[in-house]
Motif scaffolding. Sequence first.
Motif, short mmCIF file in Angstrom:
data_model
loop_
_atom_site.label_atom_id
_atom_site.label_comp_id
_atom_site.label_asym_id
_atom_site.label_seq_id
_atom_site.Cartn_x
_atom_site.Cartn_y
_atom_site.Cartn_z
N UNK A 1 0.84 -1.20 0.00
CA UNK A 1 0.00 0.00 0.00
C UNK A 1 0.87 1.25 0.00
N UNK A 2 0.29 2.37 -0.38
CA UNK A 2 1.04 3.61 -0.32
C UNK A 2 1.46 3.84 1.12
N UNK A 3 2.66 4.33 1.31
CA UNK A 3 3.24 4.46 2.64
C UNK A 3 4.29 3.40 2.91
N UNK A 4 4.35 2.35 2.06
CA UNK A 4 5.45 1.38 2.16
C UNK A 4 6.76 2.08 1.86
N UNK A 5 7.76 1.88 2.70
CA UNK A 5 9.06 2.52 2.48
C UNK A 5 9.98 1.56 1.71
N UNK A 6 10.98 2.08 1.02
CA UNK A 6 11.92 1.21 0.31
C UNK A 6 12.56 0.15 1.20
N UNK A 7 12.84 0.48 2.46
CA UNK A 7 13.46 -0.50 3.35
C UNK A 7 12.54 -1.67 3.68
N UNK A 8 11.25 -1.48 3.49
CA UNK A 8 10.29 -2.54 3.79
C UNK A 8 10.08 -3.50 2.63
N UNK A 9 10.60 -3.18 1.47
CA UNK A 9 10.33 -3.97 0.28
C UNK A 9 10.77 -5.43 0.42
N UNK A 10 12.00 -5.75 0.85
CA UNK A 10 12.39 -7.17 0.91
C UNK A 10 11.48 -8.01 1.80
N UNK A 11 11.08 -7.46 2.95
CA UNK A 11 10.19 -8.22 3.84
C UNK A 11 8.83 -8.43 3.22
N UNK A 12 8.33 -7.43 2.51
CA UNK A 12 7.03 -7.58 1.85
C UNK A 12 7.12 -8.65 0.74
N UNK A 13 8.24 -8.69 0.03
CA UNK A 13 8.40 -9.71 -1.01
C UNK A 13 8.52 -11.10 -0.40
N UNK A 14 9.16 -11.20 0.76
CA UNK A 14 9.20 -12.49 1.44
C UNK A 14 7.78 -12.92 1.82
N UNK A 15 6.95 -11.96 2.22
CA UNK A 15 5.56 -12.26 2.50
C UNK A 15 4.81 -12.70 1.25
N UNK A 16 5.08 -12.04 0.13
CA UNK A 16 4.47 -12.43 -1.14
C UNK A 16 4.80 -13.88 -1.46
N UNK A 17 6.06 -14.25 -1.30
CA UNK A 17 6.45 -15.62 -1.60
C UNK A 17 5.75 -16.60 -0.67
N UNK A 18 5.64 -16.26 0.61
CA UNK A 18 4.96 -17.13 1.56
C UNK A 18 3.50 -17.33 1.17
N UNK A 19 2.88 -16.29 0.64
CA UNK A 19 1.49 -16.36 0.23
C UNK A 19 1.29 -17.10 -1.08
N UNK A 20 2.19 -16.91 -2.04
CA UNK A 20 1.91 -17.25 -3.41
C UNK A 20 2.63 -18.48 -3.97
N UNK A 21 3.81 -18.80 -3.46
CA UNK A 21 4.63 -19.80 -4.15
C UNK A 21 3.99 -21.19 -4.11
N UNK A 22 3.48 -21.59 -2.98
CA UNK A 22 2.88 -22.92 -2.88
C UNK A 22 1.69 -23.06 -3.83
N UNK A 23 0.87 -22.01 -3.91
CA UNK A 23 -0.31 -22.06 -4.79
C UNK A 23 0.12 -22.10 -6.26
N UNK A 24 1.08 -21.26 -6.63
CA UNK A 24 1.55 -21.25 -8.00
C UNK A 24 2.17 -22.57 -8.40
N UNK A 25 2.91 -23.19 -7.49
CA UNK A 25 3.53 -24.48 -7.80
C UNK A 25 2.49 -25.59 -7.87
N UNK A 26 1.45 -25.50 -7.06
CA UNK A 26 0.37 -26.48 -7.14
C UNK A 26 -0.25 -26.46 -8.53
N UNK A 27 -0.54 -25.27 -9.04
CA UNK A 27 -1.13 -25.15 -10.37
C UNK A 27 -0.15 -25.65 -11.43
N UNK A 28 1.12 -25.34 -11.27
CA UNK A 28 2.13 -25.82 -12.21
C UNK A 28 2.11 -27.33 -12.29
#
Length: 414
Positions: A339-366
């Motif tokens: 969301x707006x207000x995310x700082x550049x320093x927070x980006x890596x942690x947010x991407x780690x969260x994205x992977x935690x949310x998405x990778x298992x589902x994407x691989x299941x479909x694969x």
Amino acid sequence: MTTEVGPLRVAIVGAGIGGLAAAAALRKAGHIVDVYESSEIKTEIGAGLGMQTNAVRVLKSLGCKRENLRGGLFDGITIHNAETAESTKFPARNWEALKKEGIENFSCHRSDLHSELRRLATEEGAASGPPARLHLGNRVVSCDPEAGSLTLSNGETVASDLVIGADGVHSIVRTSVLGHEVQAVPTGWACYRCLFDGSKIKEYPEFDWVIKNMNSVRQENAQLSEYIVYGIRDNTLINFAAFDTDLERDSSKPIAQPVSKEAVLERYPTFHQNFRHLFDLPLTTPIIRWQLRAMPLLPTWVNGRTVIIGDAAHATMPLLAQGAAMAIEEAGCLGVLFPVGTTPDQVPARLAGFQALRKERGEFVNVQSVAQADPENRGKFTKNADFRAYLWDYDTIKTSQEYFDNHFGAGQVE
């Protein structure tokens, strides 16, 4: 430490459906978005898409206008026996409830969806953030994932806070994220794709089955041998996809090659005349034979400030009709986690969260998409309500928001 509150600088590589969906989502979140595309003129191939509810939810959240998609609704799928022409309809779950929410299944032309996502990403006033800037003819040759920088073929370096690699099966960003090259491999299967002219199809009763629903014409108890047929653009076009073996598995050959009607018909000699008559319709596009390739499962989709999505991360076979849907879901997830207000320093942690949310589902479909080439698995999917519900009932925006609130919300330490 960078703690300034303001829009992030987002660089997206690839202006296909996944890239533009991500641009629309991050632009809606209020960020400054630049999209880099190697093609001088970016268009989508002439083919249809079936959008299930899981993808439609995200498209609705982005502000997609259904009238711009010119989509046709389908309330289930009809399975036809390829040799006897007997058919069974499997209705969509909770159809009336989905219609009330405006998230019912629909079919559309890929280019219509692409155009609508481009509008949402780049049109003045279409969202809260400034219009995304689309840089056509700008090929990315390398990426520094930790720094979040791209190098273009003209030597220019682009600095950003977040890089999203939506650059498809031959992704440059994927190589940078992994530190070495990994390519999709032939699956042993091929797909014939084309569009037929359906403008006069209602005049011929023998084609009623084509325009009534989403159709799967299957040869039972055999290797994968199947047509997928449905109407798009108010049934003025008929989308056709047919699956076949690719015994050579030669990745050195072109992934796509034109073929004749006769060459396709030769591959399905036992199909009932009802289905072979499709080829009496005039073609509006050439018939292209695509070698179907799939990505091996990757150790990570994330490195520093950089993430890969869509086919760059999990290209697979189209047998679950979820390839574009996964890219759209991933775009919607990124819009929530940043969301707006995310700082550049927070980006890596947010991407780690994205992977935690998405990778298992994407691989299941694969994995499950490739598994559908086994006729036994294909039949199980049709009958397995839990499997279908896992795919179609998923609410990306709700799930992502709950994850954000639990991990990055007020009072949470990143």
